[in-house]
Design a protein around this motif. Structure first.
Motif, PDB file in Angstrom:
ATOM      1  N   PRO A  87       0.825  -1.210   0.000  1.00 44.66           N
ATOM      2  CA  PRO A  87       0.000   0.000   0.000  1.00 44.66           C
ATOM      3  C   PRO A  87       0.861   1.262   0.000  1.00 44.66           C
ATOM      4  N   CYS A  93      -1.988   4.957   3.024  1.00 46.82           N
ATOM      5  CA  CYS A  93      -2.817   3.814   3.424  1.00 46.82           C
ATOM      6  C   CYS A  93      -2.110   2.976   4.487  1.00 46.82           C
ATOM      7  N   ARG A 101      -6.796  -0.504   3.446  1.00 49.62           N
ATOM      8  CA  ARG A 101      -6.440  -1.156   2.201  1.00 49.62           C
ATOM      9  C   ARG A 101      -6.303  -0.102   1.117  1.00 49.62           C
TER      10      ARG A 101
END
Length: 166
Positions: A6, A10, A16
């Motif tokens: 990520p 994030c 996610r």
């Protein structure tokens, strides 16, 4: 970003990272400090709103500005970038003053070194030159040498009244 790691935002927000993550292009996972400082100063929600309101071609510049401002706010929480700008403006002002003093000193030196050349006679010069016979134009001071030329040299103190360079 899909199957890869990520983005930094994030990762920090522990969510996610979607394919259309607005942060992913500007906050890569290999530079987590970049988003962390922006998030600390502006908040993820505000940064997200700012980026969404901008055209895509302006977002990278906006992120660079946010990172710069966030770093400035961390160094100087009250003034941020304005403090840095003010400091630089003061430096420019001081340097301009030093430049003016140096230019004045150069002018004084040039004036001291240039020989005095009499001006050519003007066309409409008065025929009567008796005004030149006034005592103020003669130096009858009693001195041992008649070739003494008074020293009218200029220095910084005489021009400015005090020494401006510290």
């Amino acid at each position: 970003m899909g199957g890869t790691s990520p983005c930094a935002s994030c990762k920090l927000l522990r969510r996610r990272c979607a394919k259309d993550c607005i942060f992913a292009p500007y906050f890569p996972s290999d530079d987590p400090q970049k988003f962390a400082i922006v998030h600390k100063v502006f908040g993820a929600s505000n940064v997200s709103k700012m980026l969404q309101e901008l055209p895509v071609h302006q977002r990278a510049d906006a992120v660079n500005s946010l990172v710069y401002e966030a770093n400035a706010r961390m160094r100087d929480p009250v003034y941020g970038c304005v403090g840095a700008i003010s400091y630089l403006q003061n430096q420019v002002s001081e340097l301009q003053m030093q430049l003016a003093v140096a230019q004045a000193e150069i002018l004084c030196i040039q004036m001291q070194q240039e020989p005095v050349i009499p001006a050519p006679a003007a066309i409409d010069e008065p025929e009567d030159k008796s005004f030149l016979l006034h005592p103020q134009y003669f130096n009858f001071a009693s001195s041992s040498s008649s070739n003494v030329i008074p020293d009218y040299s200029l220095n910084r103190e005489s021009v400015f009244g005090h020494d401006m360079v510290s």
